[in-house]
Motif scaffolding. Structure first.
Motif, mmCIF file in Angstrom:
data_model
loop_
_atom_site.group_PDB
_atom_site.id
_atom_site.type_symbol
_atom_site.label_atom_id
_atom_site.label_comp_id
_atom_site.label_asym_id
_atom_site.label_seq_id
_atom_site.Cartn_x
_atom_site.Cartn_y
_atom_site.Cartn_z
ATOM 1 N N GLY A 401 38.474 35.799 40.695
ATOM 2 C CA GLY A 401 39.584 36.742 40.778
ATOM 3 C C GLY A 401 39.480 37.800 41.843
ATOM 4 N N ALA A 402 38.490 37.712 42.741
ATOM 5 C CA ALA A 402 38.308 38.722 43.784
ATOM 6 C C ALA A 402 38.787 38.171 45.119
ATOM 7 C CB ALA A 402 36.842 39.146 43.870
ATOM 8 N N THR A 403 39.862 38.718 45.629
ATOM 9 C CA THR A 403 40.428 38.249 46.894
ATOM 10 C C THR A 403 40.624 39.418 47.843
ATOM 11 O OG1 THR A 403 42.730 38.529 46.185
ATOM 12 C CG2 THR A 403 41.663 36.426 45.650
ATOM 13 N N ALA A 404 40.854 39.083 49.102
ATOM 14 C CA ALA A 404 41.149 40.134 50.083
ATOM 15 C C ALA A 404 42.477 40.804 49.763
ATOM 16 C CB ALA A 404 41.180 39.530 51.490
ATOM 17 N N GLN A 405 43.408 40.039 49.196
ATOM 18 C CA GLN A 405 44.729 40.583 48.885
ATOM 19 C C GLN A 405 44.669 41.661 47.805
ATOM 20 O OE1 GLN A 405 44.093 37.264 49.240
ATOM 21 N NE2 GLN A 405 45.029 37.229 51.301
ATOM 22 N N TYR A 568 40.693 35.141 34.648
ATOM 23 C CA TYR A 568 39.455 35.440 35.344
ATOM 24 C C TYR A 568 38.471 36.152 34.419
ATOM 25 C CZ TYR A 568 42.119 34.253 39.501
ATOM 26 O OH TYR A 568 42.881 33.590 40.428
ATOM 27 N N PRO A 569 37.187 35.982 34.676
ATOM 28 C CA PRO A 569 36.174 36.609 33.819
ATOM 29 C C PRO A 569 36.010 38.087 34.132
ATOM 30 C CG PRO A 569 35.102 35.449 35.611
ATOM 31 C CD PRO A 569 36.582 35.157 35.745
ATOM 32 N N PRO A 570 35.482 38.869 33.195
ATOM 33 C CA PRO A 570 35.184 40.278 33.466
ATOM 34 C C PRO A 570 33.893 40.410 34.261
ATOM 35 C CG PRO A 570 34.503 39.709 31.256
ATOM 36 C CD PRO A 570 35.157 38.477 31.816
ATOM 37 N N ASN A 571 33.609 41.620 34.686
ATOM 38 C CA ASN A 571 32.409 41.867 35.483
ATOM 39 C C ASN A 571 31.122 41.528 34.728
ATOM 40 O OD1 ASN A 571 30.933 43.007 37.782
ATOM 41 N ND2 ASN A 571 30.406 44.637 36.365
ATOM 42 N N SER A 572 31.168 41.517 33.397
ATOM 43 C CA SER A 572 29.955 41.227 32.619
ATOM 44 C C SER A 572 29.395 39.844 32.912
ATOM 45 C CB SER A 572 30.249 41.352 31.122
ATOM 46 O OG SER A 572 31.283 40.460 30.738
ATOM 47 N N LEU A 573 30.225 38.935 33.454
ATOM 48 C CA LEU A 573 29.715 37.616 33.842
ATOM 49 C C LEU A 573 28.610 37.747 34.877
ATOM 50 C CD1 LEU A 573 30.115 34.439 33.920
ATOM 51 C CD2 LEU A 573 31.545 34.875 35.933
ATOM 52 N N LEU A 574 28.753 38.683 35.807
ATOM 53 C CA LEU A 574 27.835 38.805 36.939
ATOM 54 C C LEU A 574 26.868 39.975 36.819
ATOM 55 C CD1 LEU A 574 30.525 38.164 39.681
ATOM 56 C CD2 LEU A 574 28.606 36.650 39.195
ATOM 57 N N ARG A 575 27.241 40.991 36.084
ATOM 58 C CA ARG A 575 26.421 42.200 36.042
ATOM 59 C C ARG A 575 25.065 41.934 35.397
ATOM 60 N NH1 ARG A 575 27.764 47.450 32.431
ATOM 61 N NH2 ARG A 575 26.873 46.073 30.877
#
Length: 724
Positions: A401-405, A568-575
């Protein structure tokens, strides 16, 4: 027989041959409801009549009693309002015949229930079966084991038949996935509250690791709160929630303390802190079925009351929200941002997304990239030009879910003339106003409360065109200052408020730190135009090499995920979930010690060439291995192979014999067998010209890289991980 008992009881009460049909219906229903409420065996009502006797009344049981009335039509006569025995038959009976018939009917009914009980499922026997056979069963293959069927199908199916288990309750059991669970469980969850044991409140049978005891608990899911808040903040949350629920519910008969003992590991501590109340049963003193079911009924009654309270509060809260304007600055932790997919499912979805975009990467690269980001939010992608390094960062970010747009993906090309942090962070102009750099702009946006659950990616393209230690020094320093604060991971400030002159700048940029939802990925090419990395940089990053590319791969053709329908997943997926090894050591004691023993052995080799590692790398490697085991993404050897390749080998370079000796000793570890060191010190060409070594290696990726480094040393007189 229940109908006969109801009829005879009413006749004895009135002393009349005929009794009110309305009163008989009431007695008939009361007899069945009393057994049901006491948790005793009772026939279920017909499907069309109702889900249980407690939900029925006298107006909807006509169809139920019509069957016994029809069966007794030869001795009964009925009017519109009454029913009784036929007059001629009743007048011929002795005076005490009603008492005799009542005792006989009661005895027959109890005999019927006893026979049904003997032929039916026994909860005590099922739980005892698990307690007495589980430890032995763990020595056998998990797949297809009978205990799996018992815990996942048989016990849940029988519990669903209990009259107090309503349609909103989901019952699920587990003995593990892939490996036997240390603590098997059977959970009862209200689907309106939660459908996963990872979060929310539910009832659950927990079997102690030593199988000497069993707990029926009212508890909270621990996994997602610990992942999203961190263990210290999650524990505080659990304790507050426990106190709140204990004050709300009666919980009569249940124990309300934290004395549960499930395992010597840390997971048992999580369960203790999150438990509201429980019943404890010892393996040698399991109660009978009647008591077990009565305890479960009481637990379900309390749970139902809690669920109703939550739903009522939720409805009131929603009405309040609907009456107000949306508050864009609401704290993210007030909302339950939870990924509906497991980590392994999410990673598989990311892989499919990237493949469907037409980009192919070798097996397990996406899993490795994910684990590297999870272990530490700074990753270096190294390799020859055109291998898809930058594209991997962009597509991975887009998949979550992280894009330049939307501003969550930022590409920053590094310039050769960067010499200090101002090129990234910003500077003060002649008027004293702060001019933020591109990195600072991203940090400000990512730090806003409304964005703190979203991941932000920064790709530093060609990051070694300038000396990384010069322009990136501030970032490298604060990366090691992370700590938990109010359920967030924070660092010391990158920009100090005291260094700013204007009040407006202080409000926006003052004491700006590195938030826990920002991930830095640098891409590098190693050639004569670039600068090498110092150990300060290498210590803080996983270095993923892109030099081995299979050109004969073709894009897969499939449905490409669109932003309109994506979840899209929340930040907890990567944190990161752990900042210090002590946070997780008890949970993964054996894995941590196995990994550390290997690193100690490797460190003994690296000390000879002054390239040995410290606690920072030890902890980072252990975190990578722990995340991998938690999420079941790679095999244990494959995971350590990646860490040997990415955290150890990049430190090695040189031209002398001691470097060659170290590489040969590391090759022995990678191959998992001895090689003739004295012979290969003279000529190691067999290791890099023969094809027989790498495929059979325990750590094949590292073995291939070591062989390449040995070749460069023998052919060029110098070797380095970074030579392509």
């Amino acid at each position: 027989m229940v109908f006969i008992l109801a009829l005879l009881t009413e006749m004895q009460a009135t002393g009349q041959r005929e009794a009110s049909l309305k009163h008989i219906k009431q007695r008939f229903l009361s007899l069945l409801q009393e057994r049901e409420s006491n948790g005793l065996l009772v026939d279920q009502p017909p499907e069309k009549a109702g889900t249980n006797w407690g939900s029925m009344n006298t107006t909807n049981i006509q169809s139920v009693i019509s069957t016994p009335i029809a069966a007794l039509s030869t001795i009964l006569e009925q009017t519109s309002d009454t029913i009784g025995f036929k007059k001629a038959l009743y007048d011929s009976w002795p005076q005490d015949v009603l008492t005799y018939l009542y005792d006989y009917a009661h005895a027959e009914l109890e005999s019927y229930y006893q026979q049904q009980s003997q032929n039916s499922f026994s909860l005590k026997e099922a739980l005892s079966d698990v307690l007495t056979t589980y430890l032995m069963a763990k020595r056998e293959p998990l797949a297809g084991h009978r205990l799996g069927s018992l815990m996942r199908q048989a016990i849940p199916a029988e519990l669903k038949k209990l009259p107090f288990i309503h349609a909103d309750l989901k019952i699920q059991g587990s003995i593990g996935q892939g490996n036997w669970a240390t603590i098997p469980w059977i959970a009862i969850m209200d689907k309106r509250l939660t459908e996963t044991t990872r979060q929310g409140e539910y009832l659950v049978y927990l079997f102690a690791e030593d199988m000497k005891s069993l707990y029926l608990t009212f508890m909270q899911g621990v996994t997602i709160p610990v992942e999203t808040k961190g263990r210290p903040a999650a524990y505080q949350y659990f304790k507050e929630k426990v106190q709140e629920i204990r004050e709300l519910l009666p919980l009569d008969g249940m124990t309300k303390d934290d004395a549960i003992f499930l395992t010597t590991g840390g997971l048992g501590q999580d369960y203790q802190v999150s438990t509201v109340a429980y019943y404890r049963y010892d393996v040698d003193h399991l109660p009978d079925d009647e008591q077990l079911i009565a305890d479960l009924r009481n637990a379900v009654t309390n749970y139902n009351e809690y669920v109703n309270h939550v739903l009522h509060f939720r409805d009131e809260h929603q009405e309040s929200v609907n009456d107000q304007n949306d508050d864009q600055e609401q704290e993210w932790e007030d909302q339950p941002f939870v990924d509906p997919l497991t980590v392994s499912e999410r990673v598989a979805k990311i892989k499919n997304f990237i493949a469907n975009k037409g980009f192919m990467y070798p097996d397990h690269w996406i899993e490795n990239f994910y684990l590297s980001l999870k272990a530490k939010p700074f990753v270096i992608l190294a390799g020859v030009s055109g291998t898809g390094k930058t594209k991997l960062v962009k597509l991975f970010a887009e998949a979550v879910g992280a894009t330049a747009q939307n501003g969550q993906f930022t590409l920053i090309p590094v310039r050769p003339d960067w010499s200090d942090p101002s090129d990234l962070l910003g500077y003060k102009d002649l008027s004293g106003a702060f001019r933020p750099g591109k990195l600072t702009e991203v940090l400000v946006e990512a730090s806003k409360p409304r964005n703190q659950h979203k991941p932000y990616f920064i790709c530093l393209d060609e990051m070694n065109l300038a000396r990384v230690e010069h322009y990136f020094s501030d970032f490298l320093s604060v990366l090691e200052t992370k700590e938990w604060r109010d359920s967030r991971i924070v660092t010391t400030p990158l920009i100090h408020q005291d260094s700013l002159q204007h009040e407006s700048d202080k409000q926006v940029f003052g004491d700006l730190y590195l938030p826990d939802n920002v991930y830095i990925v640098g891409t590098v090419n190693m050639d004569e135009t670039t600068h090498p990395f110092s150990k300060k940089v290498l210590d803080r990053a996983n270095t993923i090499e892109f030099n081995y590319i299979h050109l004969g791969q073709y894009p897969s053709i499939g449905e490409v995920q669109t932003t309109e329908d994506a979840v899209y997943p929340p930040n907890s997926l990567l944190r990161s979930d752990y900042l210090q090894l002590v946070d997780v050591y008890q949970d993964y004691k054996l894995l941590t010690e196995e990994t550390t023993e290997l690193l100690v052995k490797i460190n003994g080799i690296l000390e000879q060439i002054h390239s040995h590692v410290g606690f920072r790398i030890r902890d980072a490697v252990c975190f990578y291995m722990i995340y991998n085991e938690r999420f079941n993404l790679l095999g244990k050897d494959a995971a350590f192979d990646m860490q040997l390749l990415q955290k150890i080998l990049p430190r090695i370079q040189g031209s002398n014999l001691s470097v060659k000796t170290a590489l040969l000793q590391l090759m022995q570890i990678a191959l998992n067998r001895n090689i003739p060191l004295a012979e290969y010190r003279e000529d190691a060409s067999k290791l890099y010209t023969s094809q027989e070594f790498v495929p059979s290696a325990k750590y094949p990726q590292s073995a291939r890289k070591i062989a390449f480094m040995l070749r460069r040393l023998e052919e060029d007189g110098f070797t380095s991980y970074w030579l392509s």
